[in-house]
Motif scaffolding. Structure first.
Motif, PDB file in Angstrom:
ATOM      1  N   ARG A 101      73.743  48.139  75.484  1.00  0.00           N
ATOM      2  CA  ARG A 101      74.506  48.660  76.627  1.00  0.00           C
ATOM      3  C   ARG A 101      74.671  47.602  77.711  1.00  0.00           C
ATOM      4  O   ARG A 101      75.747  47.438  78.280  1.00  0.00           O
ATOM      5  CB  ARG A 101      73.800  49.895  77.203  1.00  0.00           C
ATOM      6  N   VAL A 164      71.991  54.347  71.679  1.00  0.00           N
ATOM      7  CA  VAL A 164      72.521  54.379  73.041  1.00  0.00           C
ATOM      8  C   VAL A 164      74.029  54.634  73.053  1.00  0.00           C
ATOM      9  O   VAL A 164      74.583  55.013  74.075  1.00  0.00           O
ATOM     10  CB  VAL A 164      72.218  53.072  73.805  1.00  0.00           C
ATOM     11  N   PHE A 165      74.679  54.410  71.916  1.00  0.00           N
ATOM     12  CA  PHE A 165      76.095  54.750  71.788  1.00  0.00           C
ATOM     13  C   PHE A 165      76.247  55.857  70.749  1.00  0.00           C
ATOM     14  O   PHE A 165      75.473  55.939  69.794  1.00  0.00           O
ATOM     15  CB  PHE A 165      76.922  53.527  71.356  1.00  0.00           C
ATOM     16  N   ARG A 166      77.265  56.669  70.951  1.00  0.00           N
ATOM     17  CA  ARG A 166      77.478  57.822  70.070  1.00  0.00           C
ATOM     18  C   ARG A 166      77.710  57.399  68.632  1.00  0.00           C
ATOM     19  O   ARG A 166      78.428  56.431  68.361  1.00  0.00           O
ATOM     20  CB  ARG A 166      78.668  58.638  70.572  1.00  0.00           C
ATOM     21  N   THR A 174      86.293  52.653  68.262  1.00  0.00           N
ATOM     22  CA  THR A 174      85.647  52.446  69.555  1.00  0.00           C
ATOM     23  C   THR A 174      85.830  51.008  70.026  1.00  0.00           C
ATOM     24  O   THR A 174      86.111  50.748  71.195  1.00  0.00           O
ATOM     25  CB  THR A 174      84.148  52.763  69.467  1.00  0.00           C
ATOM     26  N   GLN A 203      84.052  50.521  87.587  1.00  0.00           N
ATOM     27  CA  GLN A 203      84.718  51.799  87.330  1.00  0.00           C
ATOM     28  C   GLN A 203      85.145  51.932  85.866  1.00  0.00           C
ATOM     29  O   GLN A 203      85.051  53.014  85.282  1.00  0.00           O
ATOM     30  CB  GLN A 203      85.948  51.939  88.242  1.00  0.00           C
ATOM     31  N   TYR A 204      85.629  50.844  85.302  1.00  0.00           N
ATOM     32  CA  TYR A 204      86.008  50.882  83.890  1.00  0.00           C
ATOM     33  C   TYR A 204      84.798  51.226  83.024  1.00  0.00           C
ATOM     34  O   TYR A 204      84.878  52.056  82.113  1.00  0.00           O
ATOM     35  CB  TYR A 204      86.601  49.537  83.458  1.00  0.00           C
ATOM     36  N   SER A 206      82.173  52.781  83.910  1.00  0.00           N
ATOM     37  CA  SER A 206      81.796  54.168  84.164  1.00  0.00           C
ATOM     38  C   SER A 206      82.648  55.124  83.335  1.00  0.00           C
ATOM     39  O   SER A 206      82.164  56.096  82.774  1.00  0.00           O
ATOM     40  CB  SER A 206      81.946  54.468  85.649  1.00  0.00           C
ATOM     41  N   MET A 207      83.945  54.812  83.253  1.00  0.00           N
ATOM     42  CA  MET A 207      84.841  55.662  82.462  1.00  0.00           C
ATOM     43  C   MET A 207      84.562  55.543  80.976  1.00  0.00           C
ATOM     44  O   MET A 207      84.451  56.534  80.256  1.00  0.00           O
ATOM     45  CB  MET A 207      86.293  55.286  82.764  1.00  0.00           C
ATOM     46  N   VAL A 208      84.435  54.311  80.512  1.00  0.00           N
ATOM     47  CA  VAL A 208      84.245  54.099  79.079  1.00  0.00           C
ATOM     48  C   VAL A 208      82.910  54.674  78.614  1.00  0.00           C
ATOM     49  O   VAL A 208      82.825  55.321  77.572  1.00  0.00           O
ATOM     50  CB  VAL A 208      84.304  52.599  78.741  1.00  0.00           C
ATOM     51  N   LEU A 209      81.887  54.465  79.408  1.00  0.00           N
ATOM     52  CA  LEU A 209      80.553  54.895  78.984  1.00  0.00           C
ATOM     53  C   LEU A 209      80.331  56.388  79.195  1.00  0.00           C
ATOM     54  O   LEU A 209      79.796  57.071  78.318  1.00  0.00           O
ATOM     55  CB  LEU A 209      79.491  54.091  79.739  1.00  0.00           C
ATOM     56  N   ASP A 210      80.771  56.903  80.336  1.00  0.00           N
ATOM     57  CA  ASP A 210      80.445  58.294  80.676  1.00  0.00           C
ATOM     58  C   ASP A 210      81.637  59.244  80.606  1.00  0.00           C
ATOM     59  O   ASP A 210      81.451  60.456  80.685  1.00  0.00           O
ATOM     60  CB  ASP A 210      79.838  58.350  82.083  1.00  0.00           C
ATOM     61  N   GLY A 211      82.851  58.702  80.499  1.00  0.00           N
ATOM     62  CA  GLY A 211      84.006  59.576  80.404  1.00  0.00           C
ATOM     63  C   GLY A 211      84.534  60.000  81.765  1.00  0.00           C
ATOM     64  O   GLY A 211      83.871  59.836  82.784  1.00  0.00           O
ATOM     65  N   VAL A 212      85.734  60.534  81.752  1.00  0.00           N
ATOM     66  CA  VAL A 212      86.360  60.931  83.016  1.00  0.00           C
ATOM     67  C   VAL A 212      86.161  62.413  83.299  1.00  0.00           C
ATOM     68  O   VAL A 212      86.472  62.891  84.386  1.00  0.00           O
ATOM     69  CB  VAL A 212      87.872  60.615  83.012  1.00  0.00           C
TER      70      VAL A 212
END
Lengths: 216, 216
Positions: A101, A164-166, A174, A203-204, A206-212
DNA sequence: TAATCTACCAAACACTTGTTAGGGAAGGCT
DNA sequence: AGCCTTCCCTAACAAGTGTTTGGTAGATTA
């Protein structure tokens, strides 16, 4: 770096009246490459004429060939310079021995810094890399892409293995997802905007890892 | 629709020996547009010569001008046809009165279906739209982009207000993020691959909405 | 059979393209 | 001073570009 435009018609404008010391030798080359990169990025490589570049630089088309031996060698130098710097940063990140990560985070952040520094080169790379790579001269583009995939895809797989990744996603999908989300930013990013590269990266990520979507 | 390549050299190959009925009038135009789109997407618009298109279609350059009055009108027709179909689907989704999240899901899914149907046109749009939009003839490209932003950004803002999308992100950044990740897929997507458009849309939505990291 | 239409070819046009060759002005160096 | 190097201009070239014009084989219609 004054590379801006000077109308168009008068081609005998600035001959020797600009400076007292006359720009040092190796600097000029870099200036010209910068303007060329800017035009290439804006118009596309094939749609850009050497006359347009020369015009933007305040000189005539033929004069460019004192500094470069072809239009092709200009993109070559632009792209290879960019890729060298890019991989210098990447290799440093990859050698740091971070977790999956943290590696992804560092790679993304590093990428946005490179976009900030080489916006034009990145834009050119995005648009032209595919069909330039066909020519043997630009073989390093294909090489870079392979290294690129190895670094990112490898890190993602490592992350999936580490939990740590789905694991329910297609890793290759991905990979393309993450890769694309980062690099297409070069098409709209303008340095000096409201967001710094680090902020955009944050921010990118945050979006990629946790979603919007909001967690339910 | 047999639009594929036929080597290159022999330009007087298929004259009238292909069918008994001789292809009906309006079909041919569509075939030629399909091959043109394929070449444009692969080589880039400016890098593509009309001779190349004609060669791929098994005829000579001048013959193209029986069907079209310029190279420019070919891209024009390719892009406008694509955008018309795209907006037909989008408008239907937007008129359905769905919630923000469901609207985004439907738009993404619809987009991947369009990529599947108009892969070449999407690739052309991605590469050339920016500097084509400068010409007044392609003004509809800019119009479409405005509508596009209004639809997506509006839905995202509606979602933030409704509490289904995160409020701690820059909405405009989120918009570009979602938009780009969807459409750049056209650069690597190949119809007939292992994943159907719906499957890709599903995974993309999963990543965009929930992120690639494991919930902690 | 004659007239017409369709879809193409053959050959050229005007123009733009990347590139080259020769020259010359300005400053630095000896 | 003279020479040399740097950097650019002038002027052209050859190849490639999109496009046009006139013609024509074959099917369609009368």
């Amino acid at each position: 770096m004054p590379k801006s435009s000077q109308s168009s018609k008068s081609s005998k404008s600035s001959k020797s009246s600009k400076k007292t010391t006359m720009t040092a030798a190796p600097e000029r080359r870099g200036e010209l490459l910068a303007t060329a990169a800017e035009v290439f990025a804006a118009q596309g490589y094939n749609a850009t004429t050497v006359r347009r570049i020369a015009d933007e630089a305040g000189m005539l088309a033929g004069s460019l060939y004192y500094h470069f031996d072809s239009k092709e060698s200009m993109v070559d130098e632009i792209l290879s310079t960019f890729l060298n710097e890019l991989w210098a940063g990447y290799d440093e990140v990859l050698a740091a021995g971070l977790g999956p990560r943290e590696t992804i985070e560092a790679l993304v952040t590093q990428s946005f810094k490179e976009i900030d520094r080489h916006r034009a080169a990145v834009a050119i790379y995005q648009k032209e890399a595919r069909h330039l790579a066909a020519q043997p001269r630009f073989g390093y583009l294909a090489d870079s892409q392979v290294k690129f995939e190895r670094a990112w895809l490898g890190t993602l797989e490592r992350g999936v293995a580490a939990g740590v990744f789905r694991a329910d996603l297609d890793v290759r999908l991905t990979y393309r997802f993450v890769r694309d989300t980062v690099w297409v930013a070069a098409s709209w990013y303008r340095p000096g905007g409201q967001h710094s590269p680090e902020e955009i990266a944050r921010q990118y990520l945050s979006m990629v890892l946790d979603g919007v979507a909001v967690r339910s």
